[in-house]
Write a protein that holds these residues in place. Structure first.
Motif, PDB file in Angstrom:
ATOM      1  N   ALA A   1       1.160  -0.789  -0.021  1.00  0.00           N
ATOM      2  CA  ALA A   1      -0.133  -0.092  -0.075  1.00  0.00           C
ATOM      3  C   ALA A   1       0.691   1.382  -0.212  1.00  0.00           C
ATOM      4  CB  ALA A   1      -0.748  -0.523   1.601  1.00  0.00           C
ATOM      5  N   ILE A   2       1.849   0.538   0.709  1.00  0.00           N
ATOM      6  CA  ILE A   2       3.188   1.964   0.480  1.00  0.00           C
ATOM      7  C   ILE A   2       3.365   2.287  -0.560  1.00  0.00           C
ATOM      8  CG2 ILE A   2       5.234   3.242   1.756  1.00  0.00           C
ATOM      9  CD1 ILE A   2       4.509   1.834   4.071  1.00  0.00           C
ATOM     10  N   PHE A   3       3.859   1.492  -1.332  1.00  0.00           N
ATOM     11  CA  PHE A   3       4.310   1.591  -2.832  1.00  0.00           C
ATOM     12  C   PHE A   3       3.785   2.213  -3.886  1.00  0.00           C
ATOM     13  CE2 PHE A   3       5.460  -0.298  -6.379  1.00  0.00           C
ATOM     14  CZ  PHE A   3       7.471  -0.098  -6.645  1.00  0.00           C
ATOM     15  N   GLY A   4       2.595   1.620  -3.507  1.00  0.00           N
ATOM     16  CA  GLY A   4       1.033   1.917  -4.460  1.00  0.00           C
ATOM     17  C   GLY A   4       1.178   3.796  -4.327  1.00  0.00           C
ATOM     18  N   PHE A   5       1.079   3.919  -3.268  1.00  0.00           N
ATOM     19  CA  PHE A   5       0.223   5.550  -2.678  1.00  0.00           C
ATOM     20  C   PHE A   5       1.635   6.442  -3.508  1.00  0.00           C
ATOM     21  CE2 PHE A   5       1.228   9.383   0.357  1.00  0.00           C
ATOM     22  CZ  PHE A   5       0.079  10.207  -0.403  1.00  0.00           C
ATOM     23  N   VAL A   6       3.138   5.637  -2.934  1.00  0.00           N
ATOM     24  CA  VAL A   6       3.970   6.480  -3.839  1.00  0.00           C
ATOM     25  C   VAL A   6       4.275   6.922  -5.104  1.00  0.00           C
ATOM     26  CG1 VAL A   6       6.523   6.479  -4.417  1.00  0.00           C
ATOM     27  CG2 VAL A   6       5.406   6.481  -1.889  1.00  0.00           C
ATOM     28  N   GLU A   7       4.180   5.651  -5.872  1.00  0.00           N
ATOM     29  CA  GLU A   7       3.156   5.830  -7.148  1.00  0.00           C
ATOM     30  C   GLU A   7       2.238   6.087  -8.325  1.00  0.00           C
ATOM     31  OE1 GLU A   7       5.450   4.248  -9.061  1.00  0.00           O
ATOM     32  OE2 GLU A   7       6.924   3.102  -7.851  1.00  0.00           O
ATOM     33  N   VAL A   8       1.698   6.141  -7.558  1.00  0.00           N
ATOM     34  CA  VAL A   8       0.280   7.417  -7.826  1.00  0.00           C
ATOM     35  C   VAL A   8       0.884   8.811  -7.489  1.00  0.00           C
ATOM     36  CG1 VAL A   8      -2.318   8.432  -6.333  1.00  0.00           C
ATOM     37  CG2 VAL A   8      -1.770   6.012  -6.102  1.00  0.00           C
ATOM     38  N   VAL A   9       1.903   9.327  -6.470  1.00  0.00           N
ATOM     39  CA  VAL A   9       2.482  10.581  -6.966  1.00  0.00           C
ATOM     40  C   VAL A   9       3.157  10.408  -8.523  1.00  0.00           C
ATOM     41  CG1 VAL A   9       3.891  12.650  -5.402  1.00  0.00           C
ATOM     42  CG2 VAL A   9       2.191  10.883  -4.459  1.00  0.00           C
ATOM     43  N   LEU A  10       4.011   9.528  -7.649  1.00  0.00           N
ATOM     44  CA  LEU A  10       5.237   9.804  -9.569  1.00  0.00           C
ATOM     45  C   LEU A  10       4.267   9.527 -11.119  1.00  0.00           C
ATOM     46  CD1 LEU A  10       8.360   7.444  -7.729  1.00  0.00           C
ATOM     47  CD2 LEU A  10       8.278  10.118  -8.111  1.00  0.00           C
ATOM     48  N   SER A  11       3.637   9.267 -11.073  1.00  0.00           N
ATOM     49  CA  SER A  11       2.489   8.201 -11.596  1.00  0.00           C
ATOM     50  C   SER A  11       2.037   9.607 -12.695  1.00  0.00           C
ATOM     51  CB  SER A  11       1.299   7.309 -11.883  1.00  0.00           C
ATOM     52  OG  SER A  11       0.572   8.090 -10.476  1.00  0.00           O
ATOM     53  N   GLN A  12       1.972  10.966 -11.958  1.00  0.00           N
ATOM     54  CA  GLN A  12       1.318  12.141 -12.855  1.00  0.00           C
ATOM     55  C   GLN A  12       2.825  12.756 -12.703  1.00  0.00           C
ATOM     56  OE1 GLN A  12      -1.281  12.558 -12.163  1.00  0.00           O
ATOM     57  NE2 GLN A  12      -1.510  10.940 -10.873  1.00  0.00           N
ATOM     58  N   ILE A  13       3.911  12.259 -13.004  1.00  0.00           N
ATOM     59  CA  ILE A  13       4.761  12.095 -14.516  1.00  0.00           C
ATOM     60  C   ILE A  13       4.653  12.481 -15.341  1.00  0.00           C
ATOM     61  CG2 ILE A  13       7.383  12.250 -15.299  1.00  0.00           C
ATOM     62  CD1 ILE A  13       8.016  11.364 -12.638  1.00  0.00           C
ATOM     63  N   PRO A  14       4.037  13.516 -16.776  1.00  0.00           N
ATOM     64  CA  PRO A  14       3.437  13.269 -17.581  1.00  0.00           C
ATOM     65  C   PRO A  14       3.929  12.311 -18.986  1.00  0.00           C
ATOM     66  CG  PRO A  14       4.106  16.005 -16.674  1.00  0.00           C
ATOM     67  CD  PRO A  14       4.697  15.166 -16.440  1.00  0.00           C
ATOM     68  N   ASN A  15       5.102  12.414 -19.334  1.00  0.00           N
ATOM     69  CA  ASN A  15       4.970  11.135 -20.113  1.00  0.00           C
ATOM     70  C   ASN A  15       6.999  10.982 -20.105  1.00  0.00           C
ATOM     71  OD1 ASN A  15       7.224  13.726 -21.045  1.00  0.00           O
ATOM     72  ND2 ASN A  15       5.400  14.355 -22.037  1.00  0.00           N
ATOM     73  N   PHE A  16       7.074  10.182 -20.787  1.00  0.00           N
ATOM     74  CA  PHE A  16       8.911   9.283 -21.184  1.00  0.00           C
ATOM     75  C   PHE A  16       9.603  10.654 -20.829  1.00  0.00           C
ATOM     76  CE2 PHE A  16       9.090   3.982 -22.052  1.00  0.00           C
ATOM     77  CZ  PHE A  16      10.457   3.937 -20.747  1.00  0.00           C
ATOM     78  N   HIS A  17       9.630  11.261 -21.631  1.00  0.00           N
ATOM     79  CA  HIS A  17      10.136  12.324 -21.849  1.00  0.00           C
ATOM     80  C   HIS A  17      11.522  12.679 -20.552  1.00  0.00           C
ATOM     81  CE1 HIS A  17       9.471  12.225 -26.576  1.00  0.00           C
ATOM     82  NE2 HIS A  17       8.984  12.448 -25.759  1.00  0.00           N
ATOM     83  N   LYS A  18      10.182  12.516 -19.069  1.00  0.00           N
ATOM     84  CA  LYS A  18       9.616  13.440 -18.039  1.00  0.00           C
ATOM     85  C   LYS A  18      10.360  12.591 -16.854  1.00  0.00           C
ATOM     86  CE  LYS A  18       8.481  17.532 -19.568  1.00  0.00           C
ATOM     87  NZ  LYS A  18       9.008  18.315 -19.875  1.00  0.00           N
ATOM     88  N   LEU A  19      11.320  11.623 -17.781  1.00  0.00           N
ATOM     89  CA  LEU A  19      11.606  10.930 -16.814  1.00  0.00           C
ATOM     90  C   LEU A  19      12.963  10.544 -16.459  1.00  0.00           C
ATOM     91  CD1 LEU A  19       9.353   7.671 -16.993  1.00  0.00           C
ATOM     92  CD2 LEU A  19       9.041   8.980 -15.424  1.00  0.00           C
ATOM     93  N   SER A  20      14.106  11.423 -17.057  1.00  0.00           N
ATOM     94  CA  SER A  20      15.308  10.722 -17.082  1.00  0.00           C
ATOM     95  C   SER A  20      15.820  11.461 -16.089  1.00  0.00           C
ATOM     96  CB  SER A  20      15.945  12.528 -17.921  1.00  0.00           C
ATOM     97  OG  SER A  20      15.481  12.087 -19.570  1.00  0.00           O
ATOM     98  N   GLY A  21      15.835  11.816 -15.168  1.00  0.00           N
ATOM     99  CA  GLY A  21      16.106  12.183 -13.692  1.00  0.00           C
ATOM    100  C   GLY A  21      15.806  10.999 -12.530  1.00  0.00           C
ATOM    101  N   LEU A  22      14.673  10.224 -13.317  1.00  0.00           N
ATOM    102  CA  LEU A  22      14.358   9.555 -11.728  1.00  0.00           C
ATOM    103  C   LEU A  22      15.360   8.015 -12.482  1.00  0.00           C
ATOM    104  CD1 LEU A  22      12.275   9.477 -10.320  1.00  0.00           C
ATOM    105  CD2 LEU A  22      10.210   8.078 -11.849  1.00  0.00           C
ATOM    106  N   SER A  23      15.460   7.775 -14.165  1.00  0.00           N
ATOM    107  CA  SER A  23      15.763   7.382 -14.336  1.00  0.00           C
ATOM    108  C   SER A  23      17.515   6.697 -13.945  1.00  0.00           C
ATOM    109  CB  SER A  23      15.444   6.938 -15.718  1.00  0.00           C
ATOM    110  OG  SER A  23      14.691   6.233 -16.813  1.00  0.00           O
ATOM    111  N   ILE A  24      18.154   8.431 -13.831  1.00  0.00           N
ATOM    112  CA  ILE A  24      19.247   7.868 -13.655  1.00  0.00           C
ATOM    113  C   ILE A  24      20.027   7.778 -11.965  1.00  0.00           C
ATOM    114  CG2 ILE A  24      21.352  10.232 -13.578  1.00  0.00           C
ATOM    115  CD1 ILE A  24      20.510  11.523 -15.641  1.00  0.00           C
ATOM    116  N   MET A  25      18.648   8.968 -11.242  1.00  0.00           N
ATOM    117  CA  MET A  25      18.550   7.957 -10.190  1.00  0.00           C
ATOM    118  C   MET A  25      18.687   6.387 -10.101  1.00  0.00           C
ATOM    119  SD  MET A  25      16.428   6.615  -6.813  1.00  0.00           S
ATOM    120  CE  MET A  25      15.012   7.186  -7.487  1.00  0.00           C
ATOM    121  N   ALA A  26      17.735   6.130 -10.589  1.00  0.00           N
ATOM    122  CA  ALA A  26      17.645   4.932 -10.229  1.00  0.00           C
ATOM    123  C   ALA A  26      18.809   3.786 -10.949  1.00  0.00           C
ATOM    124  CB  ALA A  26      16.145   4.011 -11.471  1.00  0.00           C
ATOM    125  N   ALA A  27      19.465   4.469 -11.724  1.00  0.00           N
ATOM    126  CA  ALA A  27      20.575   2.993 -12.156  1.00  0.00           C
ATOM    127  C   ALA A  27      21.988   3.211 -11.659  1.00  0.00           C
ATOM    128  CB  ALA A  27      20.944   4.166 -13.800  1.00  0.00           C
TER     129      ALA A  27
END
Length: 473
Positions: A165-191
């Motif tokens: 449920a906690i993970f899902g709540f955070v994903e609700v917030v992150l899912s508002q990132i409009p599109n793939f083009h705006k994920l670069s910073g998140l992907s670099i952090m994940a890498a």
């Protein structure tokens, strides 16, 4: 709308020259992706917490077969990914925005629907599986402290539903990132997170090897009659081969990643370099993690270094590694969910072009984020999707076994069959020529691998269902 040059000079489109300051040659928002961001997206998609289970996979196959198969699948995935990257632009030079668009451009017919079924079915399954995997790592953080305080033999049972449920709540917030083009910073952090927990796993395994208290290893892996039964040896070997084949698969989002790249230099050339960087980097980590883990634990290697407690101490380092896994999965969820989000939103925009609820963007000032675009349909639809996937994860916490079956079903068409068929069509390779026969042989061999892996996954799924008790930890 294309510029005069783009319309009257197709080579301008083919070479990827942008038009205007704020738009690309197709009239869409100017793409800003680079080799670095594409590599980060690939590494985020490829290196998952499954890297920590490769010691188990090598234990089922042994030193020689395990390492050889791992490298072979790295080569196959790189090879077919470059084929897919070359198909991003059609013969006329126009862009294909999704995997389905690429298949429609080069193959057409029912193959487009089959591609969509395989791709989006896989994406939905992955997002559900990531919800479960993240909750397991969060539970492991609690358990690590419990084992440290009460001893390694203590019964530290923690239900994982609240963590889903906690993970899902955070994903609700992150899912508002409009599109793939705006994920670069998140992907670099994940890498970075991927490298962190994989390095910790490798370091802990090296420490065990250095201590001399290692498990028994062998050229052929687990020993029948000692470690496993004859039937278990076969099924687990199939499953291990499948795990290795799917551990590199990012074809499901390759086209969407490529569509983030800026127009010049040509996208396929940049994507080839990004693919090489991503696959070679992950292969080094895979071999180190798998081989060092097998050297440390031998034929009794755990399914996962960190969550199955191959290591208990230092508990704070294990906690940190599991926290890195969770951070990585938060970003990876978005990488795999964005194509689903975009598919539904684009279809709804075409169906109801006059609807303000679906199409209108609202600007909102958010601290530290400056202006943020809010779309009410996007907010409602994406929130509903995250809630649904979280609910499925709670009801079926053994879904990772199902995910193995989904992986087996989608690896062959998405990673091998469609890229090869489109390559043959694009390059107009003559039927029954030596190259044509070699490519068809590759397709056939990978189909056999997928079928064997599917059998192993079904056996594992049956065992999971037998042991399943709803709402128990």
């Amino acid at each position: 709308m294309k510029s005069f040059d783009a319309v009257h000079n197709p080579s301008a489109v083919e070479s990827g020259d942008a038009t205007g300051n704020n738009v690309d040659d197709d009239g869409r928002e100017k793409r800003t992706g680079t080799l670095t961001t594409a590599s980060a997206h690939i590494i985020t998609a490829v290196i998952g917490s499954g890297v920590l289970s490769l010691a188990w996979a090598i234990a089922q196959l042994g030193w020689v077969a395990g390492t050889l198969i791992l490298v072979t699948f790295a080569v196959i995935n790189y090879y077919t990914s470059t084929m897919l990257a070359d198909c991003y632009r059609s013969d006329a030079g126009t862009r294909n925005y999704t995997y389905m668009d690429v298949v429609r451009s080069y193959l057409g017919g029912r193959k487009v629907q089959l591609c969509g079924l395989a791709q989006y079915g896989s994406l939905v399954g992955i997002t559900i599986g990531y919800t479960i995997t993240a909750s397991i790592s969060l539970v492991a953080i609690i358990k690590a402290g419990c084992f440290h305080d009460k001893g390694h033999g203590a019964k530290c049972s923690v239900p994982n539903y609240r963590f889903m449920a906690i993970f899902g709540f955070v994903e609700v917030v992150l899912s508002q990132i409009p599109n793939f083009h705006k994920l670069s910073g998140l992907s670099i952090m994940a890498a970075i997170m991927s490298f962190s927990y994989a390095s910790i796993g490798i370091g802990l395994a090296i420490a065990v090897v250095a201590s001399g208290k290692v498990g028994k290893t062998g050229v052929t892996g687990t020993v029948v009659g000692v470690d496993v039964t004859a039937s278990d040896k076969i099924w687990k070997a199939f499953q291990a081969v499948g795990d290795m084949a799917f551990s590199y698969s990012f074809s499901v989002v390759l086209v969407e990643i490529q569509d983030t790249l800026r127009s010049s230099p040509p996208e396929n050339k940049v994507m080839r370099k990004a693919t090489l960087a991503g696959v070679s980097t992950t292969t080094v980590f895979y071999i180190l993690c798998g081989c060092m883990g097998y050297a440390a634990f031998g034929n009794r290697a755990p399914g996962d270094f960190l969550t199955d407690f191959g290591f208990y101490e230092p508990y704070w380092l294990i906690d940190f590694a599991n926290a890195c896994i969770v951070a990585h999965l938060l970003a990876a969820y978005q990488v795999f969910a964005q194509p689903i989000f975009q598919l539904v939103e684009n279809k709804c925009k075409k169906a109801w072009p006059e609807s303000n609820f679906i199409n209108k963007e609202h600007s909102m000032n958010i601290p530290f984020l400056r202006k943020w675009r809010i779309n009410f349909f996007r907010m409602v639809w994406r929130t509903a999707y995250v809630i649904l996937t979280t609910f499925v994860a709670v009801i079926f916490p053994f879904f990772n076994s199902i995910l193995g079956l989904i992986g087996a079903a989608t690896f062959w068409p998405l990673t091998v069959y469609f890229p090869v068929e489109m390559h043959i069509s694009q390059r107009k390779i003559k039927k029954y020529s030596m190259r044509w026969n070699a490519l068809k042989l590759l397709v056939a061999l990978c189909l056999i691998v997928s079928l064997l892996a599917a059998i192993g996954s079904i056996v594992g799924l049956i065992d999971s269902v037998k042991a399943y008790k709803p709402f128990h930890s």
